[in-house]
Scaffold this motif. Structure first.
Motif, PDB file in Angstrom:
ATOM      1  N   ALA A 406       0.828  -1.207   0.000  1.00  0.00           N
ATOM      2  CA  ALA A 406       0.000   0.000   0.000  1.00  0.00           C
ATOM      3  C   ALA A 406       0.860   1.255   0.000  1.00  0.00           C
ATOM      4  O   ALA A 406       0.494   2.274  -0.601  1.00  0.00           O
ATOM      5  CB  ALA A 406      -0.925  -0.011   1.217  1.00  0.00           C
ATOM      6  N   LYS A 407       2.009   1.180   0.633  1.00  0.00           N
ATOM      7  CA  LYS A 407       2.938   2.316   0.647  1.00  0.00           C
ATOM      8  C   LYS A 407       3.401   2.643  -0.771  1.00  0.00           C
ATOM      9  O   LYS A 407       3.520   3.818  -1.154  1.00  0.00           O
ATOM     10  CB  LYS A 407       4.145   1.989   1.538  1.00  0.00           C
ATOM     11  N   VAL A 408       3.635   1.615  -1.570  1.00  0.00           N
ATOM     12  CA  VAL A 408       4.048   1.834  -2.963  1.00  0.00           C
ATOM     13  C   VAL A 408       2.912   2.459  -3.771  1.00  0.00           C
ATOM     14  O   VAL A 408       3.124   3.359  -4.586  1.00  0.00           O
ATOM     15  CB  VAL A 408       4.487   0.499  -3.602  1.00  0.00           C
ATOM     16  N   PHE A 409       1.696   2.012  -3.518  1.00  0.00           N
ATOM     17  CA  PHE A 409       0.531   2.524  -4.248  1.00  0.00           C
ATOM     18  C   PHE A 409       0.205   3.961  -3.853  1.00  0.00           C
ATOM     19  O   PHE A 409      -0.143   4.783  -4.699  1.00  0.00           O
ATOM     20  CB  PHE A 409      -0.698   1.645  -3.958  1.00  0.00           C
ATOM     21  N   LEU A 410       0.295   4.271  -2.546  1.00  0.00           N
ATOM     22  CA  LEU A 410      -0.326   5.495  -2.034  1.00  0.00           C
ATOM     23  C   LEU A 410       0.585   6.400  -1.213  1.00  0.00           C
ATOM     24  O   LEU A 410       0.159   7.484  -0.831  1.00  0.00           O
ATOM     25  CB  LEU A 410      -1.525   5.122  -1.139  1.00  0.00           C
ATOM     26  N   ARG A 411       1.788   5.949  -0.878  1.00  0.00           N
ATOM     27  CA  ARG A 411       2.695   6.683  -0.001  1.00  0.00           C
ATOM     28  C   ARG A 411       2.243   6.661   1.462  1.00  0.00           C
ATOM     29  O   ARG A 411       2.787   7.408   2.282  1.00  0.00           O
ATOM     30  CB  ARG A 411       2.880   8.146  -0.457  1.00  0.00           C
ATOM     31  N   VAL A 412       1.266   5.832   1.823  1.00  0.00           N
ATOM     32  CA  VAL A 412       0.908   5.736   3.238  1.00  0.00           C
ATOM     33  C   VAL A 412       2.131   5.272   4.031  1.00  0.00           C
ATOM     34  O   VAL A 412       2.874   4.396   3.592  1.00  0.00           O
ATOM     35  CB  VAL A 412      -0.258   4.753   3.472  1.00  0.00           C
ATOM     36  N   GLY A 413       2.348   5.886   5.175  1.00  0.00           N
ATOM     37  CA  GLY A 413       3.469   5.503   6.021  1.00  0.00           C
ATOM     38  C   GLY A 413       4.798   6.113   5.618  1.00  0.00           C
ATOM     39  O   GLY A 413       5.823   5.753   6.189  1.00  0.00           O
ATOM     40  N   MET A 414       4.807   7.026   4.663  1.00  0.00           N
ATOM     41  CA  MET A 414       6.074   7.599   4.193  1.00  0.00           C
ATOM     42  C   MET A 414       6.313   9.013   4.719  1.00  0.00           C
ATOM     43  O   MET A 414       7.270   9.662   4.331  1.00  0.00           O
ATOM     44  CB  MET A 414       6.115   7.609   2.663  1.00  0.00           C
ATOM     45  N   GLY A 415       5.445   9.503   5.600  1.00  0.00           N
ATOM     46  CA  GLY A 415       5.593  10.854   6.126  1.00  0.00           C
ATOM     47  C   GLY A 415       6.510  10.912   7.331  1.00  0.00           C
ATOM     48  O   GLY A 415       7.196   9.943   7.667  1.00  0.00           O
ATOM     49  N   PRO A 416       6.532  12.052   8.011  1.00  0.00           N
ATOM     50  CA  PRO A 416       7.431  12.239   9.158  1.00  0.00           C
ATOM     51  C   PRO A 416       7.241  11.223  10.279  1.00  0.00           C
ATOM     52  O   PRO A 416       8.193  10.892  10.972  1.00  0.00           O
ATOM     53  CB  PRO A 416       7.076  13.655   9.633  1.00  0.00           C
ATOM     54  N   CYS A 417       6.006  10.719  10.465  1.00  0.00           N
ATOM     55  CA  CYS A 417       5.804   9.772  11.573  1.00  0.00           C
ATOM     56  C   CYS A 417       6.236   8.361  11.188  1.00  0.00           C
ATOM     57  O   CYS A 417       6.241   7.464  12.043  1.00  0.00           O
ATOM     58  CB  CYS A 417       4.355   9.786  12.041  1.00  0.00           C
ATOM     59  N   GLN A 418       6.577   8.141   9.906  1.00  0.00           N
ATOM     60  CA  GLN A 418       7.056   6.835   9.440  1.00  0.00           C
ATOM     61  C   GLN A 418       6.091   5.693   9.774  1.00  0.00           C
ATOM     62  O   GLN A 418       6.513   4.590  10.133  1.00  0.00           O
ATOM     63  CB  GLN A 418       8.442   6.549  10.009  1.00  0.00           C
ATOM     64  N   GLY A 419       4.800   5.969   9.673  1.00  0.00           N
ATOM     65  CA  GLY A 419       3.814   4.922   9.839  1.00  0.00           C
ATOM     66  C   GLY A 419       3.338   4.677  11.251  1.00  0.00           C
ATOM     67  O   GLY A 419       2.511   3.788  11.481  1.00  0.00           O
ATOM     68  N   ARG A 420       3.829   5.449  12.219  1.00  0.00           N
ATOM     69  CA  ARG A 420       3.391   5.214  13.596  1.00  0.00           C
ATOM     70  C   ARG A 420       1.882   5.399  13.753  1.00  0.00           C
ATOM     71  O   ARG A 420       1.213   4.608  14.413  1.00  0.00           O
ATOM     72  CB  ARG A 420       4.112   6.169  14.553  1.00  0.00           C
ATOM     73  N   LEU A 421       1.353   6.470  13.154  1.00  0.00           N
ATOM     74  CA  LEU A 421      -0.050   6.798  13.349  1.00  0.00           C
ATOM     75  C   LEU A 421      -0.985   6.033  12.414  1.00  0.00           C
ATOM     76  O   LEU A 421      -2.147   5.814  12.759  1.00  0.00           O
ATOM     77  CB  LEU A 421      -0.278   8.301  13.179  1.00  0.00           C
ATOM     78  N   CYS A 422      -0.507   5.663  11.246  1.00  0.00           N
ATOM     79  CA  CYS A 422      -1.405   4.970  10.313  1.00  0.00           C
ATOM     80  C   CYS A 422      -1.191   3.464  10.272  1.00  0.00           C
ATOM     81  O   CYS A 422      -2.078   2.732   9.831  1.00  0.00           O
ATOM     82  CB  CYS A 422      -1.256   5.557   8.905  1.00  0.00           C
ATOM     83  N   GLY A 423      -0.044   2.982  10.729  1.00  0.00           N
ATOM     84  CA  GLY A 423       0.275   1.563  10.600  1.00  0.00           C
ATOM     85  C   GLY A 423      -0.784   0.618  11.143  1.00  0.00           C
ATOM     86  O   GLY A 423      -1.262  -0.286  10.432  1.00  0.00           O
TER      87      GLY A 423
END
Length: 468
Positions: A406-423
């Motif tokens: 999903a990170k490749v598709f949408l960039r989810v988890g690629m922000g400053p929190c590195q996926g802490r909040l969305c993982g």
């Protein structure tokens, strides 16, 4: 800057303080790293400053003040304390990269104790990104660090021990307009009651009595409490102004000035995952936790995990687990014999287990509902990259069957929190959409840097002759 130690401890909460103190008292050259400017972690945050503040100490309660015992022991232990330090990379072999006031350092040790504690479970729902919406933990941090008390109409939505503890603290602090929306499902009660007899053993009865006392004080204070709440939506343009929800099938709407969300806590995962530690799904606590043995040793040589970072157990049990993990490290370092380790571990583990007797009851009573990870399509699920739940569902339909895909598709988890909040939410939503378990779906592959570090800081470290 580079230096070698016998042991490095990451995290200055109950487990980290106890582990560092026990290690240093046992003769190990010990370094303790923590992001905060002082010891205490989240549960005992700012304890050294607040113990002289009679009013704030009265609001936060005796359990909070117990933290002074741990900080005094830590200060006297001889451990080297490095606060305001952010760990941004950890390598196998207990090599830890950190940045302190703009200075990058590499520290190596024979053993590493990860005691990074817990974080609040993300609560993605309509309106959760509006100004005026915070987590209960964040509101409590403001109270502990600055004595800041919520003003206006405060609504707390969620469930769990911290949810009710903070409500009581608000009441003691003089908050006048407080409403509690408890999202715990009534269906949790039968499963929880099976564990009630055990909850009265050991120290468990104290936790039950404390919980009953919290509820009684809220009733005496005439705090409005609604149970069985679902379908929460927060309204507002520039900030939160109202909250809509259901109790059963009946819709409700309340105007508000501030909303605090809380659905329990889960282990901090980033550092153990970046090292490659295996994780297992804990169904009772609805979260992943690292695989380790009875002494806190992970499957990687020299890497130990203590306290809530290894599974949610609470402050007092974490303190004893920090001691137990340190004893295992001291034996591995040759500072104590295996016989001495085992003798001391028996009493430490007995004390820890006494504080765990109520844990199965609490885990099942406050188990989060399935709708927590199935928000409506328009709800933002990754705040850093502004990805909504609908986009994630579309990515799953196109073949993204795990968080890293999903990170490749949408960039989810690629922000400053590195996926802490969305993982956790991403894993849960994909599991629901595909009909698989969270264990099958897995989690993001965590990459360095774990926390931001600037190119300038790295360049400066290189000029000072750092190894890398």
């Amino acid at each position: 800057m580079s230096r070698d130690w016998d042991a490095i401890v990451i995290g200055a909460g109950p487990a980290g303080m106890a582990a560092a103190a026990t290690l240093a008292e046992g003769g190990a050259r010990t370094l303790l790293l923590d992001e905060q400017a002082e010891p205490g972690g989240q549960i005992y945050r700012a304890i050294e400053r607040n113990r002289g503040n009679a009013r704030l100490s009265g609001i936060l309660g005796p359990d909070y003040l117990y933290g002074t015992t741990l900080t005094e022991r830590l200060r006297a232990s001889g451990a080297h304390l490095r606060f305001s330090s952010t760990v941004w990379r950890v390598e196998p072999g207990a090599a830890v990269w950190s940045r302190t006031n703009g200075t990058v350092a590499l520290d190596r040790a024979k053993a590493l104790v990860i005691a990074t504690g817990a974080m609040e479970r993300p609560v993605p729902l309509a309106g959760w990104t509006l100004p005026g919406v915070m987590t209960v933990g964040a509101l409590q941090v403001l109270l502990k660090t600055g004595g800041l008390v919520p003003s206006g109409k405060l609504v707390l939505a969620g469930t769990g021990p911290l949810f009710y503890l903070f409500a009581r603290q608000c009441l003691d602090a003089g908050v006048e307009h407080l409403t509690l929306l408890d999202t715990a499902r009534s269906g949790n009660i039968p499963a929880a009651l099976l564990h009630l007899p055990r909850a009265f053993t050991g120290q468990g009865w104290r936790y039950l009595a404390k919980g009953a006392g919290l509820l009684a004080s809220l009733r005496v204070g005439r705090v409005k409490l609604l149970r069985g709440v679902s379908g929460i939506t927060i309204e507002g343009e520039d900030r939160a102004t109202a909250i809509r929800f259901r109790v059963g099938k009946t819709p409700h709407r309340l105007t508000c000035d501030l909303v605090g969300l809380h659905e329990g806590v889960i282990p901090q995962q980033q550092i153990p995952r970046s090292l490659g530690c295996p994780f297992d799904w804990n169904d009772a606590q609805s979260c992943f936790q690292p695989r380790r043995d009875a002494w806190g040793a992970s499957t990687l040589p020299g890497i130990f995990i203590a306290g809530d970072a290894g599974g949610i157990i609470g402050a007092q049990a974490s303190r004893h687990e920090g001691d137990a993990t340190a004893l295992a490290v001291l034996a591995e370092l040759g500072r104590i014999t295996p016989t001495e380790r085992d003798a001391r571990l028996r009493s430490v583990r007995h004390a820890r287990d006494a504080h765990l007797s109520a844990r199965p009851f609490l885990d099942r009573l406050y188990r989060p509902g399935p709708d927590l990870v199935t928000p409506p399509d328009p709800v933002t699920i990754c705040r850093c990259e502004a990805v909504c739940a609908g986009s994630l569902r579309q990515a799953v339909e196109r073949g993204a069957l795990g968080p890293s895909q999903a990170k490749v598709f949408l960039r989810v988890g690629m922000g400053p929190c590195q996926g802490r909040l969305c993982g956790p939410s991403v894993t849960g939503l994909i599991a629901r959409e595909t009909g698989r378990s969270e264990a099958e779906i897995g989690y993001y592959r965590i990459r360095d840097p774990i926390k931001p570090v600037t190119v300038g800081e790295l360049a400066s470290a290189s000029r000072r002759g750092a190894p890398r």
